[in-house]
Design an enzyme around this catalytic site. Structure first.
Site, PDB file in Angstrom:
ATOM      1  N   GLY B  21       4.798 -24.472 -11.825  1.00 42.85           N
ATOM      2  CA  GLY B  21       3.637 -25.340 -12.036  1.00 42.85           C
ATOM      3  C   GLY B  21       2.281 -24.668 -11.948  1.00 42.85           C
ATOM      4  O   GLY B  21       1.291 -25.307 -11.594  1.00 42.85           O
ATOM      5  N   SER B  23       0.222 -23.357 -14.434  1.00 37.22           N
ATOM      6  CA  SER B  23      -0.788 -23.822 -15.390  1.00 37.22           C
ATOM      7  C   SER B  23      -1.199 -25.258 -15.093  1.00 37.22           C
ATOM      8  O   SER B  23      -2.377 -25.621 -15.221  1.00 37.22           O
ATOM      9  CB  SER B  23      -0.262 -23.730 -16.824  1.00 37.22           C
ATOM     10  OG  SER B  23       0.054 -22.389 -17.133  1.00 37.22           O
ATOM     11  N   GLY B  95       4.887 -16.605 -15.544  1.00 38.91           N
ATOM     12  CA  GLY B  95       5.910 -16.430 -14.521  1.00 38.91           C
ATOM     13  C   GLY B  95       7.225 -15.880 -15.034  1.00 38.91           C
ATOM     14  O   GLY B  95       8.066 -15.472 -14.249  1.00 38.91           O
ATOM     15  N   ASN B 147       4.194 -26.692  -4.372  1.00 41.33           N
ATOM     16  CA  ASN B 147       3.849 -27.659  -5.415  1.00 41.33           C
ATOM     17  C   ASN B 147       4.995 -28.665  -5.639  1.00 41.33           C
ATOM     18  O   ASN B 147       6.088 -28.484  -5.127  1.00 41.33           O
ATOM     19  CB  ASN B 147       3.564 -26.876  -6.705  1.00 41.33           C
ATOM     20  CG  ASN B 147       3.019 -27.757  -7.815  1.00 41.33           C
ATOM     21  OD1 ASN B 147       2.459 -28.820  -7.558  1.00 41.33           O
ATOM     22  ND2 ASN B 147       3.194 -27.321  -9.051  1.00 41.33           N
ATOM     23  N   ASP B 150       5.524 -34.375  -4.929  1.00 44.04           N
ATOM     24  CA  ASP B 150       5.882 -35.735  -5.368  1.00 44.04           C
ATOM     25  C   ASP B 150       7.383 -35.847  -5.643  1.00 44.04           C
ATOM     26  O   ASP B 150       7.968 -36.908  -5.505  1.00 44.04           O
ATOM     27  CB  ASP B 150       5.073 -36.119  -6.615  1.00 44.04           C
ATOM     28  CG  ASP B 150       5.186 -35.071  -7.729  1.00 44.04           C
ATOM     29  OD1 ASP B 150       5.063 -33.863  -7.422  1.00 44.04           O
ATOM     30  OD2 ASP B 150       5.416 -35.467  -8.893  1.00 44.04           O
ATOM     31  N   GLY B 459       3.082  33.330  19.537  1.00 48.26           N
ATOM     32  CA  GLY B 459       3.313  33.652  20.946  1.00 48.26           C
ATOM     33  C   GLY B 459       2.850  35.074  21.236  1.00 48.26           C
ATOM     34  O   GLY B 459       2.510  35.831  20.316  1.00 48.26           O
ATOM     35  N   LYS B 465       9.294  36.816  19.426  1.00 47.07           N
ATOM     36  CA  LYS B 465       9.161  36.254  18.081  1.00 47.07           C
ATOM     37  C   LYS B 465       9.972  37.022  17.041  1.00 47.07           C
ATOM     38  O   LYS B 465      10.778  36.443  16.318  1.00 47.07           O
ATOM     39  CB  LYS B 465       7.679  36.257  17.637  1.00 47.07           C
ATOM     40  CG  LYS B 465       6.752  35.421  18.495  1.00 47.07           C
ATOM     41  CD  LYS B 465       5.320  35.436  17.941  1.00 47.07           C
ATOM     42  CE  LYS B 465       4.711  36.831  17.853  1.00 47.07           C
ATOM     43  NZ  LYS B 465       4.584  37.550  19.135  1.00 47.07           N
ATOM     44  N   SER B 466       9.733  38.326  16.973  1.00 44.51           N
ATOM     45  CA  SER B 466      10.382  39.113  15.925  1.00 44.51           C
ATOM     46  C   SER B 466      11.894  39.089  16.091  1.00 44.51           C
ATOM     47  O   SER B 466      12.640  38.925  15.128  1.00 44.51           O
ATOM     48  CB  SER B 466       9.890  40.559  15.955  1.00 44.51           C
ATOM     49  OG  SER B 466       8.511  40.559  15.656  1.00 44.51           O
ATOM     50  N   SER B 533      -0.772  35.226  16.143  1.00 48.61           N
ATOM     51  CA  SER B 533      -1.698  34.150  15.742  1.00 48.61           C
ATOM     52  C   SER B 533      -2.229  33.383  16.953  1.00 48.61           C
ATOM     53  O   SER B 533      -1.852  32.237  17.181  1.00 48.61           O
ATOM     54  CB  SER B 533      -1.057  33.198  14.723  1.00 48.61           C
ATOM     55  OG  SER B 533       0.268  32.856  15.058  1.00 48.61           O
TER      56      SER B 533
END
Lengths: 268, 640
Positions: B21, B23, B95, B147, B150, B459, B465-466, B533
């Site tokens: 509904g 429109s 729709g 809608n 009724d 570190g 590390k290596s 680093s």
């Protein structure tokens, strides 16, 4: 940002997209109020010089005031103006004296437009149509492809959103209608004419209790009762009215869905 | 005041399942607010009588002959009306599933939506699909209109049942709870005035609910984005034409143009008539820029302020809908358009496809997306693209995919990572190009069986590390995972042989290591970087290089107390540093900044080498696993 500025910006955006996207662009210009707003916006979009021709489709039924305005504006704006008349139809005697308004509109406007398209090979036409003018126009896209016969396939329009527009596949023929005024209403047009002080033909202002609200061919365009003789008064009048804008134009009312039929065949 | 040019117009779309509904609702709204043009209703009533059909309010909207004949909305339309509060552009969207492209074309213009649901039928497929599409379209304000009350005897129970199911649906979709109201469009109940037939409903009529929808938020408060449409020449000036999508811009301000990050200052705006040219412009304005510096600017670029730039990347996750007659195919090249940018792009992964009928997630390894489906995908572009997450800036966070000029789908960027640095390095004026190979990262990943990644070991010297890096490389390689160690010392023999150990040189060394690792990872390898680093900022930089390229980056803090490291001193560096032979040696006379956000921490003095290796392998495998990636739904930005 005000609603008018939003509309202005979106129109400029669309004009620039059209100019960038298409090789050969033409802009129909009827000298009517919307058309003059469109012209103004094109001046803005390209910073003072419209880089493509404007086309007047002359039906030979124009009001003299409009022709006078055309001459003035061409000079004033420095337009590349093309005037197109469907000479062939005129020679055949097509006219309001002998034919119905839908036929005349088709022959003298739509066919003339097709002739201009063929002659100038435009791949895009920038139109001044608005969604609020007519329910069929309300269904339009900003970029609307038309077939090589100029027809509008309104039942299967391409999707369009977020300012991304469909483009016709290469070699498809036809042209694209770019419609920068789609979001505007008649009311917005007048607010903008007031804000920008855009020159328009005098027919829009009331004389002897009547004015033209929408202007077409002289025999089928009728003035509406109005006392609005200034832009401010027109705006006040429009705010209150419930009369549709094109009530004074016979071609729309000749038969049911006349506008849809005209537009499907390539009417602007 | 009535004639104000600034009077707001709110575009609202009316959506929902076919025949619920829509429109009729709009027709009734127009009719009852006295917004129908004079003579229009009479004209339609006459036309309906002539064809022997009863007059329907929907006729006011459905203007095409075919629409009236079939009583179906084919394409979107728009009508205007006004209340005391503001003007409305009401968009009627079809729709039918097959007209979804038309529904989207209308709805994408809207800022709020009315979702219409039939009181007898309740939530149906298009109700769900339209609700799912709303957040993609950027619509936040939703009214749910139940809608045809009724036809259910204005039953409060039935209304509650449906409004509860709507609330549940919206919750499931991650949307805010909608404002629901019961009404009957056909009978005009609860449209303009509260309905006497539904005294149990205290929530007000539709018109009041519309007027309560808040005005859209201001775009000028967002970061600056200026989308370049074109460049025009006017005498000696080049005018960069475009629109300020968000933010504000003043003469004299410095701008970055993306992609490429070229920098230029705004000398002036250029507009017509000249006297209208502003000194300052804000969101929404179409204008043109004259720049101070002669940089190369072209259509598609997005200008930002120096801070708050967009993301520049070639890959992003997205949520999208598909409209194409043919399915969206993985790996197929489409034209992607985002603002004025246009670039070749592929969808390389489809993570989830959502079924609108059931809301269930379909097979996550589908080869594509069918028409009318909504999916979460990964998009890869052939050239770098500038964009934002739609949750941050909608205007630069949405895109379409097209082929041969035809728009086939659209979507929004969700959960892409912004680089965290304040400002990435600016490319100087020479134009740089990015060459795209034919094989992309995903294709490599599929061939190798895993993705590339960077594992960054940090570190102190002597922390291990290596040793661990080499063991991990061997471990991964033997499991069929391509891995390669970039060792700090090795790099200094070649790639970084020109660098010393000043803070600046160390930073450059780390940048080069990160770039080299990025290349390896792009080729599909696991790049294991072992570098002291010592500074957080440098490691963050390395992470940004990886993430900007869409490569997983894992930081691994390998640590042991300084005394342990000194005692190990595998390269006798501590001994030399203490003799003053190595200036600024980390841990001796230069600081080490402990990581704050490492993905893995390995205390090598407490864990056995086997334990360390196991944890590393696990981390690596998680980083390089092929999708399924975790759902976007887990990303809070996914439900904007």
């Amino acid at each position: 940002m005000s609603n008018l500025s939003k509309l202005e910006s979106q129109s400029i955006f669309l004009l620039r997209e059209a100019y960038r996207t298409f090789q050969r662009v033409g802009m129909p210009w009827s000298m009517g109020k919307d058309s003059n707003v469109l012209l103004w916006l094109a001046q803005k979009a390209f910073c003072g010089r419209i880089p493509f021709p404007v086309l007047h489709i002359d039906t030979t039924y124009e009001f003299p005031e409009m022709i006078e305005f055309r001459a003035w504006a061409q000079q004033h704006y420095g337009l590349q103006l093309i005037v197109k008349i469907n000479e062939e139809a005129i020679a055949r005697g097509v006219g309001y004296a002998t034919h119905d308004p839908v036929t005349v509109t088709h022959e003298l406007k739509t066919v003339a437009l097709q002739q201009a398209l063929a002659e100038y090979q435009w791949d895009a036409l920038i139109t001044g149509i608005r969604r609020d003018e007519d329910p069929t126009r309300a269904k339009e896209r900003y970029f609307s492809p038309r077939s090589s016969e100029g027809e509008w396939n309104y039942k299967n329009q391409p999707p369009e959103f977020w300012n991304q527009f469909a483009l016709p596949p290469k070699g498809a023929g036809g042209h694209v209608r770019v419609q920068p005024l789609l979001d505007w209403t008649e009311y917005d047009i007048w607010l903008y004419i007031r804000r920008e002080k855009i020159p328009i033909p005098p027919l829009y202002f009331a004389r002897e209790g009547k004015r033209f609200r929408s202007i077409g061919c002289q025999p089928i365009t009728h003035p509406v009762p109005s006392a609005a003789s200034t832009v401010d008064e027109i705006i006040a009048e429009l705010y209150a009215t419930r009369t549709p804008e094109r009530a004074g134009r016979a071609q729309d009312h000749h038969e049911r869905n006349a506008m849809q039929k005209l537009r499907a065949k390539g009417f602007l | 005041m009535h004639f104000s040019a600034s009077e707001e117009v709110l575009p609202i779309v009316v959506i929902g399942h076919v025949d619920h509904g829509k429109s009729t609702l709009i027709g009734r709204l127009l009719f009852d607010t006295g917004s129908v043009p004079e003579g229009k209703a009479e004209e339609l009533a006459r036309a309906a009588a002539a064809e022997g059909v009863p007059f329907e309010h929907a006729f006011l909207l459905d203007s095409l002959l075919e629409e009236q004949a079939q009583n179906v909305t084919i394409d979107t339309t728009e009508i205007r009306f006004r209340t005391e509060r503001r003007r409305y552009a009401i968009i009627d969207a079809p729709g039918h599933k097959e007209f979804l492209k038309n529904m989207l074309s209308g709805a994408a213009r809207a800022q709020a939506a009315v979702l219409v649901v039939d009181a007898r039928e309740g939530v149906r497929e298009q109700t769900r699909r339209h609700a799912m599409l709303l957040p993609i379209l950027g619509i936040r304000h939703i009214l749910a209109a139940v809608n045809k009350m009724d036809l259910v005897d204005y039953s409060e129970d039935r209304y509650r049942e449906i409004s509860d199911s709507l609330t549940a649906l919206f919750a499931e979709l991650g949307l805010p709870e909608p404002t629901s109201l019961p009404l009957s469009a056909r009978e005009g109940e609860n449209i303009v005035q509260p309905s006497a037939r539904m005294p149990w409903f205290g929530g007000g009529a539709l018109l009041e609910a519309l007027d309560s929808v808040p005005s859209p938020s201001r775009l000028d408060a967002l970061p600056l984005r200026f989308a370049v449409q074109d460049v025009y020449r006017r005498g000696a000036d080049r005018l960069v034409a475009g629109r300020l999508e968000t933010g504000t811009l003043r003469v004299g301000e410095e701008l970055l143009f993306w992609p490429g990050r070229k920098r230029a200052r705004l000398r002036s705006f250029a507009e017509w008539p000249p006297e209208s040219t502003p000194r300052e412009a804000s969101a929404g304005r179409s204008t043109a820029l004259i720049l101070e510096e002669e940089i190369f600017v072209e259509r598609g670029m997005i200008a930002s302020s120096l801070d708050h730039g967009p993301i520049e990347a070639r890959e992003f996750p997205a949520k999208m809908f598909w409209l194409g007659p043919d399915p969206l195919r993985l790996g197929e090249t489409y034209e992607l358009r985002l603002m004025t940018q246009s670039v070749g792009a592929r969808v390389t992964e489809v993570d989830r496809v959502i079924d609108a009928e059931t809301l269930s997630v379909q097979d996550s390894c589908k080869p594509g997306v069918e028409a009318n489906e909504i999916a979460e995908v990964l998009v890869r572009t052939q050239r770098p693209l500038a964009f934002d997450n739609a949750s941050e800036i909608a205007q630069t966070g949405r895109f379409i995919l097209a082929k041969d000029g035809r728009i086939l789908g659209g979507g929004i960027v969700l959960g892409a990572r912004y680089p965290r640095a304040s400002l990435p390095p600016v490319h100087q004026s020479s134009p740089l190009f990015w060459t795209e190979g034919e094989i992309d990262r995903n294709e490599r990943a599929r061939a190798l069986g895993h993705r590339g990644a960077i594992l960054w070991f940090t570190g102190l010297s002597g922390a291990g590390k290596s040793t661990l890096a080499i063991q991990l490389e061997a471990q991964l390689f033997r499991r069929g995972i391509w891995a390669y160690v970039l060792d700090g010392d090795n790099l200094r023999h070649g790639l970084s042989s020109d660098l010393g150990f000043s803070a600046q040189d160390r930073r450059e060394n780390i940048r080069r290591a990160a770039e080299a690792a990025r290349v390896l990872a792009d080729a599909g390898l696991v790049a294991i970087v072992a570098l002291i680093s010592p500074f957080r900022a440098d490691r963050r930089k390395a992470r940004e290089i990886a993430e900007a390229a869409g490569i997983p980056f894992r930081e691994i803090f390998v640590h042991a107390p300084l005394e342990v490291c000194r005692a190990r001193d595998p390269k006798a560096l501590y001994a030399r540093a203490e003799r003053g032979e190595i200036p600024e040696f980390t841990g001796v006379d230069s600081p080490y900044e402990v990581p704050e956000n490492a993905e893995l921490e390995l205390p090598t003095h407490q864990l056995s080498p086997a334990e360390c290796l196991e944890r590393l392998t696990k981390l690596a495998q998680a980083a390089i696993a092929l999708p399924n990636r975790p759902s976007l739904r887990e990303d809070p930005a996914a439900n904007i």
